[in-house]
Design an enzyme around this catalytic site. Structure first.
Site, PDB file in Angstrom:
ATOM      1  N   HIS A  37      -3.965  -5.278   0.067  1.00  0.00           N
ATOM      2  CA  HIS A  37      -3.649  -5.851   1.381  1.00  0.00           C
ATOM      3  C   HIS A  37      -3.765  -7.374   1.362  1.00  0.00           C
ATOM      4  O   HIS A  37      -4.842  -7.920   1.604  1.00  0.00           O
ATOM      5  CB  HIS A  37      -4.580  -5.272   2.449  1.00  0.00           C
ATOM      6  CG  HIS A  37      -4.252  -3.878   2.836  1.00  0.00           C
ATOM      7  ND1 HIS A  37      -3.374  -3.578   3.857  1.00  0.00           N
ATOM      8  CD2 HIS A  37      -4.657  -2.689   2.329  1.00  0.00           C
ATOM      9  CE1 HIS A  37      -3.257  -2.266   3.967  1.00  0.00           C
ATOM     10  NE2 HIS A  37      -4.021  -1.710   3.046  1.00  0.00           N
ATOM     11  N   CYS A  97       0.827  -1.218   0.000  1.00  0.00           N
ATOM     12  CA  CYS A  97       0.000   0.000   0.000  1.00  0.00           C
ATOM     13  C   CYS A  97       0.861   1.268   0.000  1.00  0.00           C
ATOM     14  O   CYS A  97       1.473   1.586  -1.009  1.00  0.00           O
ATOM     15  CB  CYS A  97      -0.983  -0.038   1.167  1.00  0.00           C
ATOM     16  SG  CYS A  97      -2.471   0.933   0.870  1.00  0.00           S
ATOM     17  N   GLU A 133      -2.774  -9.467   3.515  1.00  0.00           N
ATOM     18  CA  GLU A 133      -3.056 -10.025   4.840  1.00  0.00           C
ATOM     19  C   GLU A 133      -4.543 -10.091   5.140  1.00  0.00           C
ATOM     20  O   GLU A 133      -4.975 -10.848   6.009  1.00  0.00           O
ATOM     21  CB  GLU A 133      -2.335  -9.212   5.925  1.00  0.00           C
ATOM     22  CG  GLU A 133      -3.016  -7.924   6.341  1.00  0.00           C
ATOM     23  CD  GLU A 133      -2.962  -6.815   5.305  1.00  0.00           C
ATOM     24  OE1 GLU A 133      -3.745  -5.847   5.416  1.00  0.00           O
ATOM     25  OE2 GLU A 133      -2.125  -6.902   4.386  1.00  0.00           O
TER      26      GLU A 133
END
Length: 366
Positions: A343, A257, A345
């Site tokens: 993202h 990001c 995760e």
């Protein structure tokens, strides 16, 4: 059932548009850039994501609060959004393992919000007119006074916010006897990123945003990580210089990001403020190496310039956002460096992009 008398509230946009609703959380006034998230679940993770610092969040899901709050579902130590705008706010919740209501959580965290807003109309308005500053007011301040105050709120473009959410002292995460050591620069890092590293046999030292390369290198890491975070990447000149030094020493470097944008800037590639940004857990990404599509979680209002990436002799675009063809991932050809704009995760796919953490491990192995 719980019944409460609720104050009237207003949402005022910087162009003068007004939406009316009812107060959620504490009474008062809050300012920020207005943006929307299309996720159907995960409101607690959204509210505690440091990347949303300074932003008033519009949730497009019609019901917020119905499964309460769970102590394990936070991405940082506190709520980071500047305010909430929603359609239906649930004061009563039902969920095994929930610790409290979202209403109580908001009051503890001192959050100001507004519900009973036509969020479908508001989202369409933002899509047509772009992200803009706004104010939520629940205390009866006049619209004219709010307009004057809102005019003095700085635009997100040019705003450095990583320093507002970064730690001030280094800390460790994971098992100190782990196989791999990672030096992570905290620009607003999410807890789940650290958990993903730790479960892959990594020991992480998390450094403040203004740490020097010398400080990071003293940990003797096997790899470096540049985290997500809020605000405009361009004012982070010190972080950009650290990224250049990491690249000069050619140890594995991974950016997510804001970290992805920093890597672009470190290579002379400019970033730009997007018209509306990407925020949600259903964003389609295409991997240009494998040809496969991925469902990704995204949260950013800035992006790297695709034309400049394509013209760069040492960088290859490896992923694109299918909706608007913006750069979703890139890698350097002569350096041990790669990054993504989304993202991994968060894993909304649910595991479409978790391989990126494994790739980082492989780069450290090699």
């Amino acid at each position: 059932m719980k019944y409460t008398t609720r104050q009237k509230a207003i949402l005022l946009l910087s162009d003068g548009t007004v939406f009316h609703g009812k107060s959620v959380g504490i009474s008062g006034t809050t300012f920020g850039e207005l943006c929307f998230n299309t996720g159907m679940t995960g409101y607690q993770e959204i509210f505690t994501d440091p990347s949303y610092f300074g932003q008033i969040m519009v949730t497009t899901n019609a019901h917020i609060g119905n499964y309460g709050v769970h102590e394990d579902e936070v991405e940082s130590g506190s709520i980071k959004i500047a305010g909430l705008v929603c359609r239906n706010f649930s004061y009563n919740y039902s969920r095994v393992g929930a610790s409290e209501s979202l209403e109580d959580y908001f009051k503890e965290q001192r959050l100001i919000g507004i519900s009973d807003v036509d969020t479908r109309a508001l989202t369409a308005y933002i899509r047509d007119n772009g992200a803009m500053n706004a104010v939520i007011c629940t205390d009866g301040t006049s619209i004219e006074d709010l307009k004057l105050a809102l005019a003095n709120v700085p635009d997100m473009k040019g705003l450095e916010l990583a320093s507002k959410v970064s730690v001030t002292e280094p800390y460790f995460f994971g098992d100190e006897n782990a196989t791999y050591r990672i030096a992570a620069l905290d620009l607003g890092i999410k807890s789940n990123i650290l958990r993903n590293f730790a479960k892959r046999d990594c020991y992480i030292k998390v450094f403040p945003y203004n740490a020097t390369y010398k400080e990071l290198a003293a940990f003797n890491p096997d790899g470096y990580f540049l985290s997500n975070g809020p605000g405009d990447p361009e004012p982070l000149e010190g972080v950009i210089e650290v990224a250049k030094e990491i690249l000069a020493n050619d140890k594995p470097l991974f950016g997510i990001c804001l970290g992805h944008q920093i890597i672009g800037l470190a290579n002379g590639i400019s970033t730009f403020k997007m018209f509306g940004g990407h925020r949600g857990i259903n964003h389609p990404v295409k991997n240009l190496i494998t040809g496969k599509g991925e469902i990704s979680s995204q949260n950013h209002g800035f992006a790297v310039n695709r034309e400049e990436v394509e013209a760069h002799p040492d960088i290859e675009i490896v992923q694109i956002h299918i909706n608007d063809q913006t750069v979703a991932g890139m890698k350097m050809l002569s350096k041990n460096c790669f990054s993504v704009q989304y993202h991994p995760e968060a894993s909304p796919g649910p595991h479409d992009s978790s391989y990126l953490f494994d790739e980082f491990i492989q780069r450290m192995q090699n």
